[in-house]
Enzyme design. Structure first.
Site, PDB file in Angstrom:
ATOM      1  N   SER A 127      74.624  29.051  72.156  1.00  0.00           N
ATOM      2  CA  SER A 127      75.535  30.627  72.479  1.00  0.00           C
ATOM      3  C   SER A 127      75.675  31.278  73.393  1.00  0.00           C
ATOM      4  O   SER A 127      76.228  30.612  74.551  1.00  0.00           O
ATOM      5  CB  SER A 127      76.010  30.582  70.776  1.00  0.00           C
ATOM      6  OG  SER A 127      77.051  31.542  70.441  1.00  0.00           O
ATOM      7  N   GLU A 224      80.388  23.131  73.537  1.00  0.00           N
ATOM      8  CA  GLU A 224      80.504  23.604  71.868  1.00  0.00           C
ATOM      9  C   GLU A 224      81.612  25.257  72.104  1.00  0.00           C
ATOM     10  O   GLU A 224      81.503  25.448  73.298  1.00  0.00           O
ATOM     11  CB  GLU A 224      79.545  23.318  70.917  1.00  0.00           C
ATOM     12  CG  GLU A 224      78.564  23.919  71.294  1.00  0.00           C
ATOM     13  CD  GLU A 224      77.814  25.589  70.865  1.00  0.00           C
ATOM     14  OE1 GLU A 224      78.453  25.544  69.645  1.00  0.00           O
ATOM     15  OE2 GLU A 224      77.577  26.625  71.456  1.00  0.00           O
ATOM     16  N   HIS A 289      76.830  25.279  66.880  1.00  0.00           N
ATOM     17  CA  HIS A 289      76.832  26.146  65.677  1.00  0.00           C
ATOM     18  C   HIS A 289      77.370  25.304  64.196  1.00  0.00           C
ATOM     19  O   HIS A 289      78.248  25.069  63.192  1.00  0.00           O
ATOM     20  CB  HIS A 289      78.208  27.000  65.375  1.00  0.00           C
ATOM     21  CG  HIS A 289      77.998  28.034  66.964  1.00  0.00           C
ATOM     22  ND1 HIS A 289      78.410  27.978  68.387  1.00  0.00           N
ATOM     23  CD2 HIS A 289      77.605  29.265  67.135  1.00  0.00           C
ATOM     24  CE1 HIS A 289      77.878  28.932  69.141  1.00  0.00           C
ATOM     25  NE2 HIS A 289      77.661  29.713  68.016  1.00  0.00           N
TER      26      HIS A 289
END
Length: 319
Positions: A127, A224, A289
């Site tokens: 992330s 992502e 995620h």
């Protein structure tokens, strides 16, 4: 450089892989991004200790910024924690507690000369940690792990993700073929390249900075994101395309798009923006995620088989 013609970025190269972990190793947990829930971190650290690791939580991990609630403490405290852990010869791995926001703020404050003088070790997270993955690749030539984090429920509440992380850290030969149960081809075919990528919005935010990768040429790109609705993702992907960053990419694996909009809209967007590149593309590959996410090294050679929905690492994640 001729006006209107981009000079091609050099192809990605294989990065140095750090040593694998062994029972009894000491690992440090740092918080380069958003505030860390203490109860979740305690559960995550207990999990790591259950694997036989000695876990040290850095001094500023549970701090909060005085005036900016999206940040876990001050930039100076984060830098101190990360550098102290990296320069400690007794620490075998530096694990980021969680993502969120803030990692980009510290990359230019780190003493890269000092970090480069230390032996390679594991850096793991995902992330917001994408900013550190790219910086460690550019500044240190080091492969890092896109992996779930001990201060996040995406690890503590997911037994499958836990096992995949444990095996990547201790038994990396056992997890060289990666793919989720829902992986399907958007564009078929096979491609070989060096793994690269992470959170799409972080990669776009990196462009033009001293620690940005020059491009994904020759790479198997993992993308992502979370909380980016289709219009913003359209802008992010278009920026990566217009900048030339995607020129020469070998293949693309698309992970999770949590809270980003209807899956059918997102699929259409990915085909619209990335399909014209003419390279193999996998949808719902199984990282990011999402539950049961696999851990994947960045900076190692791999083969993407879009038709089978599999990414096969040519080398174990760690030495």
């Amino acid at each position: 450089m001729t006006a209107g013609v981009r000079e091609g970025a050099p192809p990605l190269r294989e990065l140095v892989r750090p040593p694998r972990l062994r029972p009894g190793d000491r690992v440090a947990v740092v918080a380069p991004s958003s505030p860390v829930p203490p109860e979740v971190l305690a559960e995550g650290c207990a999990l790591l200790r259950g694997w036989g690791l000695e876990v040290e939580v850095a001094p500023h991990v549970l701090r909060r910024h005085r005036s900016l609630p999206h940040l876990a403490g001050s930039d100076a405290g984060k830098v101190d924690d990360l550098q102290a852990a990296w320069l400690d010869p007794g620490v075998a791995a530096v694990l980021c507690a969680r993502g969120g926001y803030g990692a980009h703020r510290i990359v230019d404050l780190l003493d890269w000369a000092a970090l480069a003088a230390a032996p390679p070790k594991v850096l793991a997270g995902f992330s917001d940690v994408t900013a550190l993955h790219t910086a460690f690749a550019v500044r240190l030539g080091l492969s890092t792990l896109h992996a779930p984090m001990p201060g996040s429920p995406l690890l503590t509440g997911d037994e499958r993700g836990q096992e995949l992380l444990r095996r990547a850290l201790f038994e990396p030969e056992s997890v060289q073929v990666l793919g989720g149960p829902d992986a399907v081809p958007l564009v078929g075919g096979r491609a070989r390249g060096i793994t690269v990528g992470g959170c799409a919005s972080l990669l776009a935010a990196d462009l033009g900075t001293p620690t940005a990768l020059p491009g994904a040429r020759g790479g198997i790109l993992l993308l992502e994101d979370i909380g980016e609705e289709p219009g913003r993702l359209d802008r992010i992907l278009t920026q990566l395309l217009r900048s030339g960053w995607l020129d020469g990419v070998a293949g693309i694996a698309l992970g999770s798009w949590e809270d980003c909009g209807p899956p059918e809209v997102l699929r259409a967007l990915m085909l619209d923006r990335l399909g014209p590149l003419g390279v193999p593309i996998v949808w719902e590959h199984g990282f990011g995620h999402c539950g049961s996410q696999f851990t994947v090294p960045l900076g190692v050679p791999a083969v993407l088989d879009a038709d089978a929905g599999l990414l096969t690492l040519e080398l174990p994640a760690l030495r």
